[in-house]
Scaffold this motif. Structure first.
Motif, mmCIF file in Angstrom:
data_model
loop_
_atom_site.group_PDB
_atom_site.id
_atom_site.type_symbol
_atom_site.label_atom_id
_atom_site.label_comp_id
_atom_site.label_asym_id
_atom_site.label_seq_id
_atom_site.Cartn_x
_atom_site.Cartn_y
_atom_site.Cartn_z
ATOM 1 N N PHE A 177 0.688 -1.135 0.017
ATOM 2 C CA PHE A 177 -0.096 0.074 -0.122
ATOM 3 C C PHE A 177 0.942 1.150 0.145
ATOM 4 O O PHE A 177 1.996 1.325 0.724
ATOM 5 N N ASP A 178 0.312 2.047 -0.726
ATOM 6 C CA ASP A 178 1.424 3.381 -0.778
ATOM 7 C C ASP A 178 0.522 4.537 -1.313
ATOM 8 O O ASP A 178 -0.674 4.478 -1.991
ATOM 9 N N VAL A 179 1.030 5.788 -0.828
ATOM 10 C CA VAL A 179 0.425 7.020 -0.771
ATOM 11 C C VAL A 179 1.499 8.048 -1.297
ATOM 12 O O VAL A 179 2.438 8.202 -0.812
ATOM 13 N N HIS A 180 0.995 8.926 -2.142
ATOM 14 C CA HIS A 180 1.836 10.053 -2.344
ATOM 15 C C HIS A 180 1.080 11.239 -2.599
ATOM 16 O O HIS A 180 -0.296 11.412 -3.143
ATOM 17 N N ARG A 181 1.469 12.258 -2.286
ATOM 18 C CA ARG A 181 0.648 13.507 -2.102
ATOM 19 C C ARG A 181 1.042 14.509 -3.169
ATOM 20 O O ARG A 181 2.120 14.339 -3.915
ATOM 21 N N MET A 231 3.863 1.394 -8.667
ATOM 22 C CA MET A 231 4.921 0.659 -8.847
ATOM 23 C C MET A 231 5.390 0.532 -7.343
ATOM 24 O O MET A 231 5.822 -0.553 -7.010
ATOM 25 N N HIS A 232 5.141 1.463 -6.406
ATOM 26 C CA HIS A 232 5.499 1.302 -5.107
ATOM 27 C C HIS A 232 4.869 0.268 -4.401
ATOM 28 O O HIS A 232 5.407 -0.684 -3.660
ATOM 29 N N ALA A 233 3.550 0.265 -4.599
ATOM 30 C CA ALA A 233 2.630 -0.727 -3.892
ATOM 31 C C ALA A 233 3.009 -2.097 -4.493
ATOM 32 O O ALA A 233 2.919 -3.085 -3.840
#
Ligand code: MG
Length: 361
Positions: free
Chosen positions: A211-215, A245-247
């Motif tokens: 799981f990933d989040v970017h602002r 891609m990070h997730a």
């Protein structure tokens, strides 16, 4: 090289065999009888290097002499005699032989002969043989130690196996059902067959999640699953902020039990500043390979109101497919909004969730 020291399914035949006896939890003592000339080859055994409780005894000129040498150090009242070239012996077969020794002096696992039997000469069938009452003998063969030891000492030599020795001494030998997979490696084809069976036995299937989040910040595009999408704002991050891609990368690390991107590529390390996220994904895929795992499926969901993902989803699959060396049919990339709720709904950032399936075979 003698077959018991050759490698099958990534491991020495002898090690597979020793492991079966270690894992079955029935053996109090393991004695390895070997040819004195093979002393150097034994150093290649992982199990012998890591365990000091397996006794090594040098064998004699004949099979019987080797068995006698082994029996001379057996302390337990019951003993199993096994051929190291049968690496597929199962813990349950070992247990069956052990159990049968409580009511029998000698026990041999064997399979009924089910194929027709013929004699032949010069490539022609000369005679059909009756298979009724015929068995194919396997090991481990179990005996009461004192009885088989005395039988070996009394035997004049030349016996085919321990059952022949036992019977010559008048010992009764019971038959228990053998196992079709308890293959004795004899001909080159047996290595392939044994490898296939061993691999099936140790198949390991894992699923990992990420799981990933970017602002959002200033910018004119976002990178999502390796594809550049024009957008009124960009995603902020140490790398190219490819949240999808990070997730996926974290899902692979998760399946391997190998932490996360931050652990492998610390965000305070200037080397990764602005870098393309595919170096992280490539690292996770190669780590899977190092662990003997094959990536078989990836499912990634991007969560955002904008940009619209649909028109780019197939390009994303192709891009991800190349990096992961995985067919596009094994990759799912989809998107959802969050119904204008929460940070994604207010378009403050983009989130991604992913699942990766890994198989060790
Ligand atoms: Mg990230």
């Amino acid at each position: 090289m003698p077959k018991q020291f050759r490698t099958v399914a990534g491991r020495m035949v002898l090690d597979w065999t020793l492991e079966a006896f270690i894992r079955c939890d029935r053996a109090r003592q393991i004695v390895l009888v070997h040819n004195p000339e093979d002393r150097a080859l034994l150093e290649g055994s992982e199990i012998l290097r890591s365990r000091t409780d397996i006794q090594r005894i040098e064998g004699g000129a004949t099979r019987a002499a080797s068995v006698r040498a082994g029996l001379s150090v057996v302390a337990s009242p019951r003993v199993l005699i096994h051929d190291a070239a049968r690496p597929l012996v199962s813990p349950s077969l070992i247990g069956t032989v052990c159990d049968a020794l409580s009511t029998n002096v000698g026990v041999v696992p064997a399979l009924r002969v089910t194929d027709a039997l013929w004699r032949g000469h010069d490539g022609r069938v000369t005679e059909a043989e009756d298979r009724e009452g015929l068995f194919r003998a396997q090991t481990p063969q179990g005996f009461h130690t004192d009885e088989i030891r005395a039988a070996h000492i009394a035997h004049p030599g030349g016996a085919a196996d321990d059952v022949a020795v036992a019977r010559a001494a008048g010992l009764d030998v019971a038959i228990v059902p053998g196992e079709g997979t308890n293959l004795k490696i004899t001909i080159p084809d047996d290595f392939d067959h044994a490898a296939q069976l061993l691999i099936e036995r140790r198949m390991d299937i894992r699923t990992g999640n990420g799981f990933d989040v970017h602002r959002f910040g200033d910018g004119d595009h976002v990178m999502l699953c390796g594809v550049r999408i024009p957008h009124g704002r960009g995603l902020q991050g140490h790398s190219d902020a490819d949240v999808g891609m990070h997730a996926v990368t974290d899902a692979i690390y998760g399946g391997l039990g190998e932490g996360d991107i931050g652990g492998h590529f610390p965000p305070d390390d200037p080397r990764w500043k602005g870098s393309a996220s595919e170096i992280f994904l490539r690292h996770a895929v190669s780590l899977a390979d190092d662990h003997g795992f094959r990536l078989t499926h990836v499912d990634c969901t991007l969560i955002c109101e904008n940009p619209k993902i649909g028109p780019y989803a197939f390009d994303m699959k192709i891009k991800m497919s190349k990096i992961m060396n995985l067919s596009t049919s094994c990759i799912s990339i989809k998107a959802t909004t969050s119904e204008r709720l929460g940070f994604a709904g207010r378009e403050e950032g983009i989130a991604a969730i992913a699942t990766a399936t890994l198989v060790r075979a």
